[in-house]
Design an enzyme around this catalytic site. Structure first.
Site, short mmCIF file in Angstrom:
data_model
loop_
_atom_site.label_atom_id
_atom_site.label_comp_id
_atom_site.label_asym_id
_atom_site.label_seq_id
_atom_site.Cartn_x
_atom_site.Cartn_y
_atom_site.Cartn_z
N LYS A 52 -51.37 -5.96 -33.63
CA LYS A 52 -51.51 -4.26 -34.60
C LYS A 52 -50.96 -5.26 -36.22
O LYS A 52 -51.48 -4.88 -37.28
CB LYS A 52 -49.77 -3.62 -33.96
CG LYS A 52 -50.80 -3.25 -33.18
CD LYS A 52 -49.12 -1.72 -32.33
CE LYS A 52 -50.29 -1.73 -30.88
NZ LYS A 52 -48.61 -0.62 -30.51
N GLN A 96 -43.28 0.28 -30.83
CA GLN A 96 -43.60 -0.42 -29.46
C GLN A 96 -43.30 0.10 -27.80
O GLN A 96 -41.86 0.62 -28.09
CB GLN A 96 -43.72 -2.17 -29.64
CG GLN A 96 -44.70 -2.50 -28.47
CD GLN A 96 -46.05 -1.55 -28.70
OE1 GLN A 96 -46.63 -1.91 -29.59
NE2 GLN A 96 -46.99 -1.95 -27.65
N ASP A 119 -49.15 6.63 -33.84
CA ASP A 119 -49.68 6.07 -32.34
C ASP A 119 -50.43 8.39 -31.80
O ASP A 119 -50.81 8.14 -31.20
CB ASP A 119 -48.73 6.39 -31.54
CG ASP A 119 -48.38 4.71 -31.31
OD1 ASP A 119 -49.19 4.40 -30.98
OD2 ASP A 119 -46.67 3.84 -31.00
N1 GUN Z 1 -47.24 0.54 -25.23
C1 GUN Z 1 -48.53 0.18 -25.09
N2 GUN Z 1 -49.54 0.96 -25.64
C2 GUN Z 1 -48.87 1.34 -26.76
C3 GUN Z 1 -49.32 2.36 -27.32
O1 GUN Z 1 -50.38 2.74 -27.80
N3 GUN Z 1 -47.67 3.07 -28.85
C4 GUN Z 1 -47.27 1.85 -28.47
N4 GUN Z 1 -46.00 2.46 -29.62
N5 GUN Z 1 -46.49 1.41 -27.09
C5 GUN Z 1 -47.23 1.02 -26.52
#
Ligand code: GUN
Length: 280
Positions: A52, A96, A119
């Site tokens: 990211k 996350q 998200d």
């Molecule tokens: N953990 C696995 N996929 C994601 C996601 O798309 N967003 C977040 N915040 N955590 C994750």
């Protein structure tokens, strides 16, 4: 031979478009900033968070990294989120997942301002999607819509079957297909006659979480098959929920794993960061 829907190419296209948009915004004095919070050092999470940050760098989005120790309390995390919610220089906040067990995930999701919920997990974002109001959309299903549209696949009027009803993929996926005027059926572990229902699909989106579960017997000839799963098979090779070798010869179009839906999630996260300036 099915048309191969290439998520690597399409996600790169989207990222390049965003890069241009971000450069224009910068020229006009607007900087986009994403705060990424990771609690603990789960290896998979560290890889996702790293990817990211890299995507932010590529596009020109400023990223703030908060790497908090495993022992961080729920109150400390909530405090940080509150501070970022009130920081006008921060457009997006991402925690996350998973968070350590002593932290209530739902509480954390609800604590993020819906105006910064890149998200798309906040109940307000989910509700806005279901009634057609502006808000952030969960990245993976939003990515699937982009894969379809950018591959010239019409959704309106099509029989769309989604296998899986998770909050992050199945449910928002079905709402998005409905928003695009598809006729949508959601299947799950209690669905009777799963094969027959799937064989009705013009567009079949598979998010069951079981390696290679969907073979050709679930697929109508010429159907578009989108595979959201990602697993390691018995030979430690990446595979999806769809048995690609079995389905590819009869599908009209299909996403590979890896290189299909996967790369789209981060591209759509970046898109949400840029969109955040319209959701303020
Ligand atoms: N953990 C696995 N996929 C994601 C996601 O798309 N967003 C977040 N915040 N955590 C994750």
């Amino acid at each position: 031979m099915a048309q191969l829907i290439d998520g690597k190419v399409i996600s790169k296209q989207i990222k390049d478009e965003l890069k241009e948009k971000v450069a224009e915004l910068k020229e006009n004095g607007t900087e986009i900033c994403l705060a990424v919070i990771q609690v603990g050092n789960d290896t998979a999470s560290s890889v996702y968070v790293g990817n990211k940050k890299k995507a932010c760098e590529y596009i020109g989005i400023k990223s703030l990294a908060y790497e908090l120790p495993e022992e961080t309390t729920e109150a400390e995390l909530l405090n940080l989120i509150d501070k970022l919610n009130h920081d006008d220089a921060v457009n997006g906040i991402l925690v996350q997942l998973p968070v350590p067990e002593h932290i209530d995930e739902d509480k954390i999701i609800k604590a993020i301002s819906p105006l910064k919920d890149v998200d798309g997990f906040h109940p307000m974002s989910v509700g806005a999607l279901s009634i057609g109001q502006p808000g952030f959309v969960s990245c993976t299903p939003a990515g699937v819509i982009q894969l379809l549209k950018r591959s010239g696949i019409e959704i309106a009027g099509k029989e769309c079957v989604v296998i899986g009803r998770s909050n992050i993929v199945g449910k928002p996926m079905s709402m998005l297909l409905l928003r695009e005027n598809g006729t949508v059926t959601i299947c799950h572990s209690r669905t009777k006659n799963l094969k027959e229902v799937c064989r009705r699909a013009d567009i079949l989106v598979v998010a069951v979480g079981k390696p290679k579960m969907i073979d050709a017997s679930y697929v109508k000839e010429g159907a578009v098959v989108i595979d959201v799963g990602i697993h390691r098979d018995e030979n430690n090779k990446l595979c999806g929920d769809v048995d690609f070798a079995s389905v590819e010869p009869i599908a009209g179009a299909i996403t590979p794993v890896p290189g299909g839906v996967g790369p789209m999630t981060i591209a759509m996260l970046m898109n949400n960061c840029v969109e955040s300036i319209n959701i303020r």
